[in-house]
Scaffold this motif. Sequence first.
Motif, mmCIF file in Angstrom:
data_model
loop_
_atom_site.group_PDB
_atom_site.id
_atom_site.type_symbol
_atom_site.label_atom_id
_atom_site.label_comp_id
_atom_site.label_asym_id
_atom_site.label_seq_id
_atom_site.Cartn_x
_atom_site.Cartn_y
_atom_site.Cartn_z
ATOM 1 N N CYS A 27 -26.870 -6.856 -32.988
ATOM 2 C CA CYS A 27 -26.484 -6.800 -31.572
ATOM 3 C C CYS A 27 -27.751 -6.564 -30.748
ATOM 4 C CB CYS A 27 -25.470 -5.672 -31.363
ATOM 5 S SG CYS A 27 -25.088 -5.385 -29.633
ATOM 6 N N CYS A 41 -27.554 -2.785 -28.726
ATOM 7 C CA CYS A 41 -27.633 -1.494 -29.405
ATOM 8 C C CYS A 41 -28.232 -1.601 -30.806
ATOM 9 C CB CYS A 41 -26.243 -0.858 -29.465
ATOM 10 S SG CYS A 41 -25.093 -1.754 -30.515
ATOM 11 N N CYS A 69 -21.882 -6.774 -30.569
ATOM 12 C CA CYS A 69 -20.946 -6.040 -31.421
ATOM 13 C C CYS A 69 -19.665 -5.717 -30.664
ATOM 14 C CB CYS A 69 -21.603 -4.769 -31.955
ATOM 15 S SG CYS A 69 -21.929 -3.518 -30.695
ATOM 16 N N CYS A 108 -21.278 -3.833 -25.041
ATOM 17 C CA CYS A 108 -22.673 -4.246 -25.190
ATOM 18 C C CYS A 108 -22.928 -5.548 -24.434
ATOM 19 C CB CYS A 108 -23.013 -4.414 -26.668
ATOM 20 S SG CYS A 108 -23.359 -2.836 -27.475
HETATM 21 ZN ZN LIG Z 1 -23.896 -3.432 -29.582
#
Ligand SMILES: [Zn+2]
Length: 74
Positions: A42, A45, A63, A67
């Motif tokens: 991702c 993050c 994800c 996000c």
């Molecule tokens: Zn993420």
Amino acid sequence: MLLKVIAVVFIGFIVYILFFKNKRVDGVKKNDKLISDEMVECPTCSTYVAQSEAILSSGRFYCSKECLNNKKAK
Ligand SMILES: [Zn+2]
């Protein structure tokens, strides 16, 4: 009598080959599934998530929706 025994052994051999072949095909299918479940990072993050569960946006896998929104806000 001997010919009958040879025929039974031959049929058993063919069944064994077919069974073994099918098992190998199943193994290949499982490998294909693993490739589609490849882990992707991702970009927001840096968490690794399965490609099949990730959200695809602009060629990148996120994800979660959170996000995806955080990336857009930046
Ligand atoms: Zn993420």
